[in-house]
Structure formats: C-alpha cells, structure tokens
Design an enzyme around this catalytic site. Structure first.
Site, PDB file in Angstrom:
ATOM      1  N   LYS A  16      -2.112   3.450  14.705  1.00  0.00           N
ATOM      2  CA  LYS A  16      -3.519   3.409  14.236  1.00  0.00           C
ATOM      3  C   LYS A  16      -4.195   4.754  14.522  1.00  0.00           C
ATOM      4  O   LYS A  16      -4.959   5.270  13.700  1.00  0.00           O
ATOM      5  CB  LYS A  16      -4.294   2.276  14.921  1.00  0.00           C
ATOM      6  CG  LYS A  16      -3.889   0.870  14.524  1.00  0.00           C
ATOM      7  CD  LYS A  16      -4.086   0.558  13.051  1.00  0.00           C
ATOM      8  CE  LYS A  16      -5.548   0.475  12.653  1.00  0.00           C
ATOM      9  NZ  LYS A  16      -5.704   0.027  11.238  1.00  0.00           N
TER      10      LYS A  16
ATOM     11  N   TYR B 132       1.754   0.073  18.321  1.00  0.00           N
ATOM     12  CA  TYR B 132       0.681  -0.289  17.371  1.00  0.00           C
ATOM     13  C   TYR B 132      -0.470   0.701  17.441  1.00  0.00           C
ATOM     14  O   TYR B 132      -0.877   1.294  16.436  1.00  0.00           O
ATOM     15  CB  TYR B 132       0.189  -1.719  17.653  1.00  0.00           C
ATOM     16  CG  TYR B 132      -1.177  -2.000  17.058  1.00  0.00           C
ATOM     17  CD1 TYR B 132      -1.361  -2.091  15.680  1.00  0.00           C
ATOM     18  CD2 TYR B 132      -2.309  -2.157  17.892  1.00  0.00           C
ATOM     19  CE1 TYR B 132      -2.614  -2.321  15.145  1.00  0.00           C
ATOM     20  CE2 TYR B 132      -3.560  -2.392  17.357  1.00  0.00           C
ATOM     21  CZ  TYR B 132      -3.712  -2.479  15.984  1.00  0.00           C
ATOM     22  OH  TYR B 132      -4.962  -2.695  15.448  1.00  0.00           O
TER      23      TYR B 132
ATOM     24  N   TYR C 148      -8.042  -2.337   5.274  1.00  0.00           N
ATOM     25  CA  TYR C 148      -7.747  -3.212   6.405  1.00  0.00           C
ATOM     26  C   TYR C 148      -6.249  -3.401   6.634  1.00  0.00           C
ATOM     27  O   TYR C 148      -5.840  -3.742   7.745  1.00  0.00           O
ATOM     28  CB  TYR C 148      -8.332  -4.617   6.182  1.00  0.00           C
ATOM     29  CG  TYR C 148      -9.819  -4.754   6.330  1.00  0.00           C
ATOM     30  CD1 TYR C 148     -10.390  -5.097   7.558  1.00  0.00           C
ATOM     31  CD2 TYR C 148     -10.667  -4.581   5.243  1.00  0.00           C
ATOM     32  CE1 TYR C 148     -11.758  -5.251   7.700  1.00  0.00           C
ATOM     33  CE2 TYR C 148     -12.037  -4.727   5.370  1.00  0.00           C
ATOM     34  CZ  TYR C 148     -12.578  -5.066   6.600  1.00  0.00           C
ATOM     35  OH  TYR C 148     -13.940  -5.214   6.731  1.00  0.00           O
TER      36      TYR C 148
ATOM     37  N   THR D 130      -9.338   0.685  15.258  1.00  0.00           N
ATOM     38  CA  THR D 130      -9.463  -0.151  16.455  1.00  0.00           C
ATOM     39  C   THR D 130      -9.899   0.660  17.671  1.00  0.00           C
ATOM     40  O   THR D 130      -9.618   1.868  17.741  1.00  0.00           O
ATOM     41  CB  THR D 130      -8.095  -0.812  16.742  1.00  0.00           C
ATOM     42  OG1 THR D 130      -8.108  -1.391  18.039  1.00  0.00           O
ATOM     43  CG2 THR D 130      -6.952   0.206  16.703  1.00  0.00           C
ATOM     44  N   ASP D 131     -10.512  -0.016  18.616  1.00  0.00           N
ATOM     45  CA  ASP D 131     -10.869   0.660  19.876  1.00  0.00           C
ATOM     46  C   ASP D 131      -9.631   1.060  20.683  1.00  0.00           C
ATOM     47  O   ASP D 131      -9.714   1.886  21.596  1.00  0.00           O
ATOM     48  CB  ASP D 131     -11.797  -0.225  20.729  1.00  0.00           C
ATOM     49  CG  ASP D 131     -11.230  -1.591  21.071  1.00  0.00           C
ATOM     50  OD1 ASP D 131     -10.090  -1.897  20.682  1.00  0.00           O
ATOM     51  OD2 ASP D 131     -11.948  -2.372  21.734  1.00  0.00           O
ATOM     52  N   GLU D 132      -8.468   0.466  20.330  1.00  0.00           N
ATOM     53  CA  GLU D 132      -7.259   0.753  21.112  1.00  0.00           C
ATOM     54  C   GLU D 132      -6.792   2.194  20.987  1.00  0.00           C
ATOM     55  O   GLU D 132      -5.952   2.642  21.776  1.00  0.00           O
ATOM     56  CB  GLU D 132      -6.119  -0.170  20.680  1.00  0.00           C
ATOM     57  CG  GLU D 132      -6.381  -1.608  20.988  1.00  0.00           C
ATOM     58  CD  GLU D 132      -5.132  -2.460  20.836  1.00  0.00           C
ATOM     59  OE1 GLU D 132      -4.022  -1.934  20.946  1.00  0.00           O
ATOM     60  OE2 GLU D 132      -5.298  -3.668  20.585  1.00  0.00           O
TER      61      GLU D 132
ATOM     62  N   ILE E 190       0.826  -1.223   0.000  1.00  0.00           N
ATOM     63  CA  ILE E 190       0.000   0.000   0.000  1.00  0.00           C
ATOM     64  C   ILE E 190       0.856   1.268   0.000  1.00  0.00           C
ATOM     65  O   ILE E 190       0.360   2.346  -0.305  1.00  0.00           O
ATOM     66  CB  ILE E 190      -0.992   0.052   1.185  1.00  0.00           C
ATOM     67  CG1 ILE E 190      -0.264  -0.115   2.526  1.00  0.00           C
ATOM     68  CG2 ILE E 190      -2.089  -0.996   1.023  1.00  0.00           C
ATOM     69  CD1 ILE E 190      -1.121   0.191   3.745  1.00  0.00           C
TER      70      ILE E 190
END
Ligand code: NAD
Ligand code: DAU
Length: 339
Positions: A159, A155, A85, A128-130, A66
C-alpha cells in the site's frame, strides 16, 4: 481555497468488496447525479451481492482485473474520475503469500495511473494508516499527513508503494490526484476473515472468539459510512496533489472490543481463546484527522462506537446467508495457521 469537482460518471474499483461496496451505496443514496461503474475482479473478497438491488441505471458492474490494461482502455474513456479501492487487503494473507499483494496493490495501481494519464481522468487513491507503521502503546502521538512512511507487513508495504506511485505520477505527469489514508473500518459487508466480523460470526456459530496474543494492540475504529462521506468530500473538494488522513477518534484495544462483542451477544466476557500472535503485529494505529476536519469541514456521523458495533452485530445475525458460505473456508485457513 479548495477545488470543487462534480463527477458525473465514476469508476469505483473494488466496489464489490467491503468498503468499496459501502461507498457505492453511499453515492447511490446521496448523489443522484452520479453514475457508478464498478470494476471488480471478484476475488474471494468480492461479492456481487454487496451491490445487488441497486438501480441498474445508476450502477454497472464490470467484472475484470485492474491489471488488465486492455480492459482499462475499453472502460476508462468517458469517465471523469476513478476512486481506487481494489486491493488485497488482509495482513494475515499477505504474511502467508505476499505475491497477489504485489500484483494487485502495486501493479494494479500503476495500470490505473497510466489509464488516468492517457485519458486525463481525476484519480482518488484509497490507502491506509498502516503505511505509517505503528506507534508504541504509551506514545501520546497520532499519525498526521507528515508522519514518515514506515510500513511493517507485506500488505502495508505494498500500500505504501502504491501511495508513492500516486505521488510520483502527480508530480511528474501532472495527474489530478488525491490520497486518503484511513484507519480500521467496521460495518456491514466486511469479510469474516477480519477481526470484528470473525468474532461475531464465531459466536453465532458456537465457536469461541480468537484473540491474537494478549489483545493489547490498539486500532482506531471508524464506521465505514463515515469513511465514504470523507472520501466523497476529498474527491469533490480536496486539493489536488494532497493527502488527507481519515479517522474518527475511535481508539480501542482488541481485548476491549472483543469483550464488548461478547457482552452485547449475551456471553461471558472471558469466553474466548488466546491464539498465536500475528508475526510483526503492529501495536497501535491512531489518526489525527485535523486537516480533513478543518480544511474541508468533514465530521463523522457515527460517533458512538457501541451503537455502531451493536448495529453491526445485528447485521451479521440477520445476514447469515451472506457469510455462511465463506465462514468454514476462512476458519480452516486460520486453523492451519494456529490462529
Ligand atoms: P476487501 O478485501 O473487502 O475488498 C477488496 C475488493 O477488491 C474485492 O471486491 C476484490 O474482489 C477486489 N479486487 C481485488 N483484487 C482486484 C483486482 N486485481 N482487480 C479488480 N478488483 C480486485 O477490502 P476492503 O477492506 O474493502 O478495503 C478496500 C480498500 O480500502 C483497500 O485499498 C484497503 O487497503 C483500504 N483500506 C481498508 C481499511 C479497512 O479497515 N478494511 C482501512 C483503510 C483502508
Ligand atoms: O488500519 C487500517 C487497516 O485495518 C486496513 O489497511 C486493512 O486493510 C484492514 O484489514 C485492517 O487491518 P488490521 O490488521 O488492523 O485488521 P484485522 O481485522 O485483521 O485485525 C484487527 C486487529 O485484531 C489486529 O490487531 C489483529 C487482531 N485480530 C485479528 C483477527 C482476524 C485478532 O486478535 N484476532 C483475529 O482473529
């Protein structure tokens, strides 16, 4: 009033990974009018077998990065949406070596946004919820779309950075985007480095499961098929520029999930090892998906976690050839980390 969009030709990045490949199956099975181009670099986490056997007139695989702007110039024109994704997705790996996370998660998202800007393509961003950090174990709150960003790990910080790029490109350039932040997925095709498949395949190979710390950390589990239906709902009916949280009220602590796996696989529920905890280990994630449920009418189909977990155990037991190749390498890496 929600927007309505009927994509005919979409790019799914990371479509050979766990959640991306489940989404490709979901589209093929439920939306016959839509063609999927999978763009995947096939890192250690990508496996073309995950989408093998799907009809070639419905799904095309392009192997590539990508971050490769030239490749995006060749393949993006003619598509009406990108569902993004592709990512480096594993917290423990990001602690050992953050660099690939910066490259793929931040630069890769930037390249895709630029391609969407150039060719006027609708963009949906999988997050993500993170990005919201963690909640205390005794805090009754859950994450909502207005919770401030507070990521903990390399990580989750990459994000979070990628989400912010999407928001900036939307406001500055008028890009047609949506973002979804989902909780922990489980189901078929998940790499054996992750918690649930790691413990199932440990038991299947005669190794004791490994629990970080005391196992009191809480994750909010959702079946990956429910994640797919939510993403399709947001892609086709979500309001442009909006963020939607995806979750299915599946909060459980790790020791509870591990004991369920042990019992379902005929083992004693104390038959596991406590190992070194993850540095900076997030305590609890919990999603309030009210906006998605009320505004877009989405509901999860897999509401019985025990049923979904049992089916997942059966899938790993029946697909040994899919995971055996990577199991030894994954466990060697964990062993070197004391985990
Ligand atoms: P995964 O690690 O199983 O799959 C990632 C895929 O991306 C692989 O196929 C890999 O080959 C591909 N990829 C990696 N770098 C690439 C690059 N530079 N160019 C092209 N392809 C590349 O990940 P997953 O668990 O399926 O997660 C998918 C997405 O969902 C990620 O964005 C992740 O942040 C997000 N997410 C995951 C969860 C979860 O529980 N696993 C929950 C919420 C959100
Ligand atoms: O919340 C969404 C996130 O869920 C996604 O953004 C990530 O991509 C995905 O990997 C997942 O992150 P977690 O770190 O929560 O998932 P993981 O499977 O690595 O770990 C789940 C919990 O289990 C976590 O509290 C750590 C613990 N754990 C993990 C492993 C691999 C163990 O106790 N033992 C293990 O062997």
């Amino acid at each position: 009033m929600v927007e309505s969009f009927s994509p005919k030709n979409i790019i799914v990045t990371g479509g050979c990974g766990f959640i991306g490949s489940n989404f490709v199956h979901y589209v093929v099975n439920n939306h016959p009018e839509t063609h999927v181009t999978v763009l995947d670099k096939l890192t250690y986490a990508g496996n073309p077998e995950n989408i093998a056997g799907l009809p070639s007139d419905r799904v095309e695989l392009v192997v590539g990065d990508i971050c490769d702007a030239g490749l995006l110039d060749r393949i993006v024109p003619g598509h009406d949406a990108i569902v993004h994704y592709a990512a480096e997705s594993h917290n423990d790996n990001s602690i050992a070596d953050p660099e690939p996370f910066l490259k793929t998660n931040v630069e890769g998202t930037y390249r895709l946004l630029e391609a969407c800007r150039k060719y006027d393509v609708r963009y949906h961003h999988i997050s993500t919820d993170e990005v919201y950090g963690d909640l205390a174990l005794d805090d009754p709150a859950r994450f909502t779309e207005s919770t401030p960003y507070h990521p903990s790990s390399p990580y989750s910080s990459t994000k979070a950075a990628s989400d912010l790029l999407v928001r900036a490109w939307t406001r500055t350039y008028g890009l047609r985007t949506t973002i979804s932040n989902c909780s922990n997925n489980y189901g078929p095709f998940q790499h054996v480095e992750k918690f649930i498949p790691r413990q199932i395949t440990n038991i299947l190979t005669g190794v004791r499961p490994k629990l970080y710390g005391e196992g009191l950390n809480v994750r909010d589990w959702i079946h990956t098929e429910d994640h797919s239906s939510a993403v399709w709902t947001i892609l086709t009916r979500g309001r442009i520029g909006e963020t939607y949280l995806i979750g299915a009220d599946g909060e459980r602590n790790n020791i509870t999930v591990l004991r369920m796996i042990l019992e379902m696989m005929g083992k004693d529920s104390d038959d596991f090892d406590h190992v070194r905890d993850r540095p900076g280990h997030d305590r609890r994630y919990a999603i309030d998906a009210t906006k998605l449920r009320t505004e877009l009418g989405w509901t999860p189909a897999h509401t019985d976690f025990a049923d979904g977990l049992k089916a997942t155990i059966d899938w790993y037991a029946e697909h040994r050839q899919w995971w055996e190749k990577t199991k030894e390498r994954t466990e060697a890496r964990y062993k070197a980390q004391g985990q």
